[in-house]
Design an enzyme around this catalytic site. Structure first.
Site, PDB file in Angstrom:
ATOM      1  N   SER A   1       0.742  -1.187   0.094  1.00 40.98           N
ATOM      2  CA  SER A   1       0.027  -0.049  -0.112  1.00 40.98           C
ATOM      3  C   SER A   1       1.101   1.195   0.073  1.00 40.98           C
ATOM      4  O   SER A   1       1.784   1.543  -1.021  1.00 40.98           O
ATOM      5  CB  SER A   1      -0.732  -0.092   1.402  1.00 40.98           C
ATOM      6  OG  SER A   1      -1.990   1.037   1.089  1.00 40.98           O
TER       7      SER A   1
ATOM      8  N   HIS B   1      -7.785  -5.579  -0.402  1.00 42.31           N
ATOM      9  CA  HIS B   1      -6.208  -4.985  -0.526  1.00 42.31           C
ATOM     10  C   HIS B   1      -5.330  -5.522   0.385  1.00 42.31           C
ATOM     11  O   HIS B   1      -4.006  -5.074   0.679  1.00 42.31           O
ATOM     12  CB  HIS B   1      -6.656  -3.498   0.165  1.00 42.31           C
ATOM     13  CG  HIS B   1      -5.358  -2.467   0.009  1.00 42.31           C
ATOM     14  ND1 HIS B   1      -5.097  -1.805  -1.085  1.00 42.31           N
ATOM     15  CD2 HIS B   1      -4.880  -1.939   1.158  1.00 42.31           C
ATOM     16  CE1 HIS B   1      -4.042  -0.845  -0.879  1.00 42.31           C
ATOM     17  NE2 HIS B   1      -3.746  -1.040   0.487  1.00 42.31           N
TER      18      HIS B   1
ATOM     19  N   ASP C   1       4.207  24.703   0.634  1.00 41.77           N
ATOM     20  CA  ASP C   1       5.502  24.466   0.246  1.00 41.77           C
ATOM     21  C   ASP C   1       6.297  23.476   0.502  1.00 41.77           C
ATOM     22  O   ASP C   1       7.163  22.858   0.987  1.00 41.77           O
ATOM     23  CB  ASP C   1       6.422  25.675   1.091  1.00 41.77           C
ATOM     24  CG  ASP C   1       6.145  25.261   2.876  1.00 41.77           C
ATOM     25  OD1 ASP C   1       5.286  24.586   3.171  1.00 41.77           O
ATOM     26  OD2 ASP C   1       7.300  25.611   3.694  1.00 41.77           O
TER      27      ASP C   1
END
Length: 435
Positions: free
Chosen positions: A144, A413, A359
């Site tokens: 993952s 998953h 940023d």
């Protein structure tokens, strides 16, 4: 001091490494990163190649396996394995509501946590690799979010990799957080529909629980979590793992008890819901979940919450006012979670600052480097994965030279956890060109 212990079939050795908080300032503050070395007991003295495992997440420690559980059964046949607690997790220098105030206020905490994304984890790995292997490249297994780290690794330091194995973790190279969640909500809706087709009695059960919460207001669970209708819907995160639909069903069937004051949510339900919903054991998962998608100055601005408004079928109020089934939600983090969860509440302002931060460094992935890739890469892509978009993954697979995919609907998953030896063996064979 280094400690070694024995478990059935393996020898475990503690490894602690000191790395810069900011790799662009190597002479500045340093933090610790912990790894657990695992080697087969009958090969403890052998000169074996290294395999490093990066757990999913973000913000999750390496899984605590016992002996040769799961994929380790296959890995220790050929490798010396390092189970890495990514920075901020497990036995590495911890970052949570208890420790982050040592940094200062929310602004200082957010500045600190800005160094906890995939790019920093990869640079940690490179320092650790050179210390452990004497400079030899190692194999990376990424589950993952660990796969997200692997693609950053291939982009920035491919010379450190002998091969890369990815399970459910091929990220989009350029999708922002909004794109990720626009793709996610329709997948979640399909998973909920499949759950209700399997357990049609849960349609009425889910509506009854949501209606109870809507009528009586959020319930403070026995463990302190504030359960609202939206929080209840977020239990749908279970539907992305192999046994998750069954677990959700059993949770719903024990929801109510009759008390002198009328129907109430049972202690059994409260205990299990608290365990499923609380981020006390992995707060960085919530704090950093969206910023793993932030690149080149693009803030996330609570993308999952904003994008949800584009999918009105997830509105519980509308569902309860009509005949539609209540839809659960999936793997998404929302601002209200930082009010609901006592483990997250002190980090609300810190999370807000990270959500609006602009940023961020340059792009996490380099398409030009990936297009010239020479590292053997094999990736397991789960068909209709609820957590990572399959179309995004396949587009990335096409963009990485030489990457070989195994696309399957055998698993949700968590294939590497439920069928680890088979999954790892097949990925190794793909990477070696044996299949």
């Amino acid at each position: 001091m280094t400690f070694s212990n024995r478990q059935p079939g393996v020898v475990l050795t503690d490894r602690t490494f000191t790395v810069p908080l900011d790799h662009d300032r190597p002479g500045g503050e340093r933090i610790e990163v912990y790894g657990r070395e695992v080697v087969a007991a009958d090969k403890a003295a052998a000169d074996l190649p290294w395999l490093v495992y990066l757990e999913g997440g973000p913000g999750c420690q390496a899984r605590r396996l016992i002996g040769t559980q799961a994929w380790l059964e296959r890995a220790v046949q050929d490798y010396r394995v390092l189970l890495l607690d990514q920075r901020g997790t497990g036995r590495s220098t911890v970052a949570n509501r208890q420790t982050l105030p040592l940094r200062g206020g929310p602004r200082e905490q957010a500045d600190y946590l800005a160094h906890f994304r995939a790019d920093a984890i990869v640079r940690d790995c490179e320092l650790i690799r050179r210390e452990l292997t004497g400079g030899a490249p190692w194999i990376l297994l990424g589950q993952s979010f660990g796969g997200f780290c692997a693609v950053n690794y291939l982009s920035t330091a491919p010379e450190g990799l002998a091969a890369v194995l990815i399970t459910g973790g091929l990220p989009s190279l350029d999708a922002g957080a909004d794109d990720v969640y626009r793709a996610a909500y329709p997948r979640v809706e399909r998973k909920v529909a499949a759950h209700y087709a399997r357990y049609p009695q849960d349609v009425d059960r889910a509506r009854a629980i949501a209606a109870h919460l809507a009528e009586h207001g959020p319930v403070t669970l026995n463990g302190g979590y504030r359960l609202s209708v939206e929080a209840f819907q977020s239990l749908g995160i279970l539907l992305g793992i192999g046994d998750g639909s069954h677990r959700l069903h059993y949770l719903l069937e024990n929801a109510f008890v009759r008390t002198p004051q009328g129907l109430a949510l049972s202690d059994t339900f409260q205990e299990e819901a608290q365990a499923a919903l609380s981020y006390a054991g992995r707060p960085l998962y919530a704090v950093l979940h969206e910023v793993i998608y932030a690149q080149a100055g693009r803030p996330t601005n609570w993308a999952a919450e904003r994008v949800r408004a584009e999918f009105p079928q997830f509105d519980a109020g509308k569902a309860l006012a009509g005949e539609a089934p209540l839809l659960f939600t999936g793997e998404s983090i929302h601002p209200w979670m930082f009010d609901a969860d006592p483990a997250l509440a002190p980090l609300r302002e810190t999370a807000d600052l990270l959500a609006t931060r602009t940023d961020w460094p340059a792009e996490l992935y380099d398409p030009e480097v990936l297009a010239r890739n020479e590292v053997p890469v094999a990736a397991l892509v789960y068909h209709d994965d609820m957590y990572v978009d399959t179309a995004h993954s396949l587009a990335t697979a096409r963009a990485i030279k030489g990457l070989r995919t195994w696309v399957t609907d055998e698993y949700e998953h968590d294939g590497v956890r439920v069928d680890g030896p088979h999954v790892l063996d097949r990925l190794l064979a793909l990477a070696r060109g044996e299949l």
